[in-house]
Design an enzyme around this catalytic site. Structure first.
Site, PDB file in Angstrom:
ATOM      1  N   SER A 206      16.682  34.900  44.642  1.00  0.00           N
ATOM      2  CA  SER A 206      16.910  36.191  44.373  1.00  0.00           C
ATOM      3  C   SER A 206      17.036  36.906  45.356  1.00  0.00           C
ATOM      4  O   SER A 206      16.453  36.990  46.668  1.00  0.00           O
ATOM      5  CB  SER A 206      15.992  36.692  43.407  1.00  0.00           C
ATOM      6  OG  SER A 206      16.838  38.260  43.071  1.00  0.00           O
TER       7      SER A 206
ATOM      8  N   TRP B 136      23.735  39.970  38.479  1.00  0.00           N
ATOM      9  CA  TRP B 136      22.946  41.100  37.749  1.00  0.00           C
ATOM     10  C   TRP B 136      24.065  42.121  38.051  1.00  0.00           C
ATOM     11  O   TRP B 136      24.018  42.363  38.949  1.00  0.00           O
ATOM     12  CB  TRP B 136      21.654  41.202  38.033  1.00  0.00           C
ATOM     13  CG  TRP B 136      21.095  41.692  39.957  1.00  0.00           C
ATOM     14  CD1 TRP B 136      20.990  40.359  40.495  1.00  0.00           C
ATOM     15  CD2 TRP B 136      20.387  42.091  40.672  1.00  0.00           C
ATOM     16  NE1 TRP B 136      20.656  39.711  41.302  1.00  0.00           N
ATOM     17  CE2 TRP B 136      20.248  41.878  41.668  1.00  0.00           C
ATOM     18  CE3 TRP B 136      20.883  43.920  40.509  1.00  0.00           C
ATOM     19  CZ2 TRP B 136      20.660  42.771  42.895  1.00  0.00           C
ATOM     20  CZ3 TRP B 136      20.891  44.562  41.642  1.00  0.00           C
ATOM     21  CH2 TRP B 136      20.309  44.062  42.561  1.00  0.00           C
TER      22      TRP B 136
ATOM     23  N   CYS C 134      24.363  49.483  37.780  1.00  0.00           N
ATOM     24  CA  CYS C 134      23.077  51.171  37.769  1.00  0.00           C
ATOM     25  C   CYS C 134      23.412  52.065  36.745  1.00  0.00           C
ATOM     26  O   CYS C 134      23.566  52.603  36.287  1.00  0.00           O
ATOM     27  CB  CYS C 134      22.413  51.204  38.601  1.00  0.00           C
ATOM     28  SG  CYS C 134      21.307  50.028  39.655  1.00  0.00           S
TER      29      CYS C 134
ATOM     30  N   PRO D 193      26.505  44.469  36.217  1.00  0.00           N
ATOM     31  CA  PRO D 193      27.165  44.697  36.378  1.00  0.00           C
ATOM     32  C   PRO D 193      28.213  45.849  36.174  1.00  0.00           C
ATOM     33  O   PRO D 193      29.153  45.785  36.633  1.00  0.00           O
ATOM     34  CB  PRO D 193      27.509  44.159  34.653  1.00  0.00           C
ATOM     35  CG  PRO D 193      26.084  43.588  33.711  1.00  0.00           C
ATOM     36  CD  PRO D 193      25.326  43.788  35.183  1.00  0.00           C
TER      37      PRO D 193
ATOM     38  N   TYR E 166       8.223  43.948  36.556  1.00  0.00           N
ATOM     39  CA  TYR E 166       8.501  45.311  35.594  1.00  0.00           C
ATOM     40  C   TYR E 166       8.074  46.131  34.613  1.00  0.00           C
ATOM     41  O   TYR E 166       6.789  45.285  34.389  1.00  0.00           O
ATOM     42  CB  TYR E 166       9.700  44.297  34.449  1.00  0.00           C
ATOM     43  CG  TYR E 166      10.817  44.375  35.490  1.00  0.00           C
ATOM     44  CD1 TYR E 166      11.156  44.354  36.907  1.00  0.00           C
ATOM     45  CD2 TYR E 166      11.613  42.558  35.210  1.00  0.00           C
ATOM     46  CE1 TYR E 166      12.255  43.882  37.568  1.00  0.00           C
ATOM     47  CE2 TYR E 166      12.696  42.622  35.805  1.00  0.00           C
ATOM     48  CZ  TYR E 166      13.747  42.806  36.552  1.00  0.00           C
ATOM     49  OH  TYR E 166      14.389  43.008  36.935  1.00  0.00           O
TER      50      TYR E 166
END
Length: 301
Positions: free
Chosen positions: A122, A177, A182, A179, A24
């Site tokens: 993940s 992730w 985007c 939810p 990130y």
């Protein structure tokens, strides 16, 4: 500082898990998170800090899930975070170039050396998670505890079909992730792509195409119908969508990405909506979506 405002609001509202990744903003996200924890003197034991490893630096040796990158990558993350350990370190995707035994041994090593409390996966398939678990059991190593998976109204298969077997067999939980897909589920793309939105950015060309596609238009139509359900429950569409994710038994945690305080406060309101999503409401939502995964069990009736 917006990040600090957001983290304060979250923490004061009972959020204790903060998730980041070495990739990130090329490590800046970890630095900012670490600085806020230090500045606000937050008790480390009251926080669950997680990070993800895979895409580290530019060099070939600075990426992937080799023992070398898992150990060096996590050391780099901890330095940026200014922390002695993270609570969960995630493999940010599967790595077909590294033998599973090497991955599980390296993850066990960093846990045994106090650099992380647990490890998780993940975007791994149920089969890959099962393989890691088997290797861990075979060599008396530490198996993964959770899978970070995409889960929202339009993406249900993996979390509702493939992973439940794992929750029951080996006790792996889901950290979900996106939810709001985007931002698609907020309804802000109803009339095209607003200039201030994520989909208007160059690097999000794929998101723009997805929204403007045939499927994307159909999704917008379904969202319009879901808005009526939200209105009946006197909540917003994002709140309904987040509460709907939280409702799933296998989901331990829903990750929110927010860009401003108002948005975060609204999203946190989803917790009040949770009890309102009865079985009846859930089946109304299923009718609108028309994408409820068919489980194997249903075939025999």
């Amino acid at each position: 500082n917006v990040a600090e405002q957001l983290m304060t609001i979250a923490y004061e509202n009972g959020v204790n898990l903060f998730d980041t990744a070495e990739v990130y903003s090329a490590g800046k996200a970890e630095i900012i998170l670490g600085n806020i924890i230090k500045k606000k003197c937050l008790r480390r034991s009251s926080l669950v800090i997680t990070t993800k490893l895979y895409w580290g630096g530019k060099a070939e040796t600075e990426r992937g899930l080799s023992r070398k990158h898992i150990i060096e990558g996590l050391k780099g993350s901890l330095q940026r975070l200014q922390l002695e350990y993270v609570d969960v370190v995630f493999a940010n995707r599967p790595d077909s170039n590294t033998p599973m035994e090497e991955i599980v041994r390296a993850m066990t090593h960093i846990i045994n050396h106090g650099m992380s409390m647990y490890w998780g996966t993940s975007r791994w398939s149920a089969m890959e998670i099962m393989e890691a678990y088997s290797v861990a059991r075979q060599f008396n190593l530490i198996p993964p505890v959770c899978e970070q998976a995409e889960y929202h109204l339009f993406q249900r298969d993996k979390v509702e079909m493939q992973l439940p077997e794992l929750y029951h067999k080996i006790g792996v939980g889901v950290v979900s992730w996106s939810p709001l897909a985007c931002g698609i589920i907020t309804g802000k793309y109803e009339n095209g792509i607003p200039e201030s939105s994520r989909a208007s950015l160059k690097s999000y060309q794929w998101l723009k195409e997805k929204i403007l596609s045939e499927d994307g238009r159909k999704q917008q139509a379904k969202l319009k119908e879901l808005t009526h359900i939200a209105e009946k429950l006197s909540c917003t569409l994002p709140q309904l969508a987040i509460a709907w994710c939280l409702r799933n038994e296998g989901v331990s945690s829903v990750l929110l990405g927010t860009s401003n305080p108002a948005q975060l406060t609204e999203n946190l309101g989803a917790i009040q909506v949770l009890p309102k999503i009865t079985a009846h409401v859930a089946s109304d939502i299923d009718k609108i979506l028309g994408n409820r995964p068919q489980s194997k069990k249903d075939y025999h009736h």
